[in-house]
Design a protein around this motif. Sequence first.
Motif, PDB file in Angstrom:
ATOM      1  N   LYS A  34      46.368-106.568 -33.955  1.00 12.34           N
ATOM      2  CA  LYS A  34      47.155-106.107 -32.806  1.00 12.34           C
ATOM      3  C   LYS A  34      46.691-104.745 -32.289  1.00 12.34           C
ATOM      4  N   ASP A  35      46.125-103.929 -33.161  1.00 16.32           N
ATOM      5  CA  ASP A  35      45.596-102.627 -32.761  1.00 16.32           C
ATOM      6  C   ASP A  35      44.067-102.613 -32.751  1.00 16.32           C
ATOM      7  N   PHE A  41      38.708 -99.481 -38.937  1.00 21.01           N
ATOM      8  CA  PHE A  41      37.590 -98.642 -38.506  1.00 21.01           C
ATOM      9  C   PHE A  41      37.779 -97.201 -38.973  1.00 21.01           C
ATOM     10  N   ASP A  42      39.034 -96.745 -39.040  1.00 19.98           N
ATOM     11  CA  ASP A  42      39.300 -95.403 -39.557  1.00 19.98           C
ATOM     12  C   ASP A  42      39.048 -95.335 -41.056  1.00 19.98           C
ATOM     13  N   LEU A  43      39.414 -96.382 -41.764  1.00 17.17           N
ATOM     14  CA  LEU A  43      39.253 -96.418 -43.206  1.00 17.17           C
ATOM     15  C   LEU A  43      37.782 -96.548 -43.616  1.00 17.17           C
ATOM     16  N   PHE A  44      37.054 -97.419 -42.923  1.00 17.29           N
ATOM     17  CA  PHE A  44      35.638 -97.654 -43.216  1.00 17.29           C
ATOM     18  C   PHE A  44      34.806 -97.051 -42.096  1.00 17.29           C
ATOM     19  N   GLU A  48      31.132-101.533 -38.338  1.00 14.35           N
ATOM     20  CA  GLU A  48      30.681-101.695 -36.956  1.00 14.35           C
ATOM     21  C   GLU A  48      31.347-102.854 -36.238  1.00 14.35           C
ATOM     22  N   LEU A  49      31.712-103.914 -36.972  1.00 14.87           N
ATOM     23  CA  LEU A  49      32.186-105.135 -36.329  1.00 14.87           C
ATOM     24  C   LEU A  49      33.211-105.841 -37.206  1.00 14.87           C
ATOM     25  N   ARG A  67      34.159-100.646 -32.756  1.00 11.76           N
ATOM     26  CA  ARG A  67      34.949 -99.421 -32.823  1.00 11.76           C
ATOM     27  C   ARG A  67      35.543 -99.031 -31.461  1.00 11.76           C
ATOM     28  N   ASN A  68      34.773 -99.182 -30.391  1.00 13.87           N
ATOM     29  CA  ASN A  68      35.241 -98.711 -29.080  1.00 13.87           C
ATOM     30  C   ASN A  68      35.265 -99.784 -27.995  1.00 13.87           C
TER      31      ASN A  68
END
Length: 86
Positions: A34-35, A41-44, A48-49, A67-68
């Motif tokens: 949902k996010d 991505f913050d944790l690892f 990349e994907l 990530r973006n």
Amino acid sequence: MNELIEIYNNNKENIKSFLKNTVENFNSLIKFEKDNFEELFDLFKSLELVYVVDTSNKIQISPNYYRNRTDNSQKKHKKRLPFGKI
């Protein structure tokens, strides 16, 4: 670079085990979708994907989450699961 590759090759099974255990400890990765998997991505930091695969038929059922950005072009493509059934 060769040194990094050698370190990876010498620790490949430990790395796979760590990643598999980490993913399994999340119980359900769908809740992160949902996010756009922002928490993962913050944790690892090197992640990349992320995408979701239906394990029964190995068809990708989510967009590719980077990530973006998000990319829908690979949705419904057959995937090979790197860790078997997680």
